[in-house]
Motif scaffolding. Structure first.
Motif, mmCIF file in Angstrom:
data_model
loop_
_atom_site.group_PDB
_atom_site.id
_atom_site.type_symbol
_atom_site.label_atom_id
_atom_site.label_comp_id
_atom_site.label_asym_id
_atom_site.label_seq_id
_atom_site.Cartn_x
_atom_site.Cartn_y
_atom_site.Cartn_z
ATOM 1 N N PHE A 63 0.839 -1.204 0.000
ATOM 2 C CA PHE A 63 0.000 0.000 0.000
ATOM 3 C C PHE A 63 0.869 1.246 0.000
ATOM 4 O O PHE A 63 0.603 2.205 -0.719
ATOM 5 C CB PHE A 63 -0.913 -0.037 1.242
ATOM 6 N N ARG A 64 1.939 1.238 0.797
ATOM 7 C CA ARG A 64 2.827 2.401 0.927
ATOM 8 C C ARG A 64 3.738 2.579 -0.286
ATOM 9 O O ARG A 64 4.212 3.686 -0.537
ATOM 10 C CB ARG A 64 3.687 2.271 2.182
ATOM 11 N N ASP A 65 4.011 1.535 -1.042
ATOM 12 C CA ASP A 65 4.939 1.614 -2.174
ATOM 13 C C ASP A 65 4.481 2.583 -3.250
ATOM 14 O O ASP A 65 5.289 3.062 -4.039
ATOM 15 C CB ASP A 65 5.150 0.228 -2.794
ATOM 16 N N ARG A 66 3.210 2.893 -3.285
ATOM 17 C CA ARG A 66 2.670 3.803 -4.306
ATOM 18 C C ARG A 66 2.746 5.261 -3.880
ATOM 19 O O ARG A 66 2.380 6.147 -4.625
ATOM 20 C CB ARG A 66 1.221 3.425 -4.612
ATOM 21 N N TRP A 67 3.186 5.516 -2.668
ATOM 22 C CA TRP A 67 3.226 6.871 -2.126
ATOM 23 C C TRP A 67 4.478 7.615 -2.561
ATOM 24 O O TRP A 67 5.508 7.014 -2.859
ATOM 25 C CB TRP A 67 3.243 6.837 -0.609
ATOM 26 N N PRO A 68 4.430 8.951 -2.507
ATOM 27 C CA PRO A 68 5.656 9.733 -2.704
ATOM 28 C C PRO A 68 6.646 9.445 -1.562
ATOM 29 O O PRO A 68 6.245 9.102 -0.449
ATOM 30 C CB PRO A 68 5.176 11.185 -2.620
ATOM 31 N N VAL A 69 7.914 9.584 -1.853
ATOM 32 C CA VAL A 69 8.950 9.349 -0.851
ATOM 33 C C VAL A 69 8.726 10.272 0.346
ATOM 34 O O VAL A 69 8.480 11.459 0.187
ATOM 35 C CB VAL A 69 10.348 9.592 -1.468
ATOM 36 N N GLY A 70 8.792 9.708 1.544
ATOM 37 C CA GLY A 70 8.685 10.496 2.762
ATOM 38 C C GLY A 70 7.272 10.769 3.243
ATOM 39 O O GLY A 70 7.083 11.425 4.266
ATOM 40 N N MET A 71 6.263 10.272 2.544
ATOM 41 C CA MET A 71 4.888 10.535 2.967
ATOM 42 C C MET A 71 4.544 9.727 4.214
ATOM 43 O O MET A 71 4.939 8.577 4.340
ATOM 44 C CB MET A 71 3.895 10.210 1.857
#
Length: 157
Positions: A63-71
């Protein structure tokens, strides 16, 4: 010009509302009770009946892999005001939840939540001022529009 721009370092930080989906609900349910801290109001005072925690590490990596870095995700829970409609998830434990996404890497969760809520108030005031008259000028003449701005600002305030 490009060389001059390269000398400046810019840091853009954001906080935005984040939808409470099934993975987010699962993460909220996994927050240990000791991880919740008292929320702050926008004046920095303790906010009675409201708490905050971080969700980022409780969400699946996929789920987190699709987020911008550092979100990061910060969740706030508070006892609902009378008349507020709660979803089934919220009714189960009696808390009302709101989640924000931010790229601010440091700072207490309570401060980040309060900063986000203060920004929402600013946006509401801007919308109110536009509706009161700042969104449309009546003339091509600067003096008339200046007077209009003063009147609209007084009305909005």
């Amino acid at each position: 010009m490009a060389g001059q721009d390269a000398k400046h370092l810019y840091s853009v930080q954001y906080s935005v509302g984040f939808a409470i989906s099934d993975p987010v609900r699962t993460a909220i349910a996994r927050v240990p009770e000791h991880a919740w801290t008292t929320a702050l109001d926008t004046d920095g005072e303790l906010r009675d009946g409201a708490q905050v925690a971080e969700l980022t590490g409780l969400l699946p990596a996929a789920f987190r892999d699709r987020w911008p870095v550092g979100m990061r995700l910060i969740v706030r829970r508070e006892r609902p005001h009378p008349g507020v409609q709660l979803g089934a998830f919220e009714e189960a434990d009696g808390w009302r939840y709101q989640v924000i996404a931010t790229n601010t890497g440091v700072g207490q969760h309570a401060f980040l939540d309060a900063r986000h809520r203060a920004h929402a108030r600013v946006e509401n005031r801007i919308a109110q001022a536009k509706d009161t008259g700042l969104g449309r000028f009546p003339s091509r003449h600067v003096a008339i529009n200046t007077a209009w701005c003063h009147i609209a600002a007084i009305a909005a305030d």
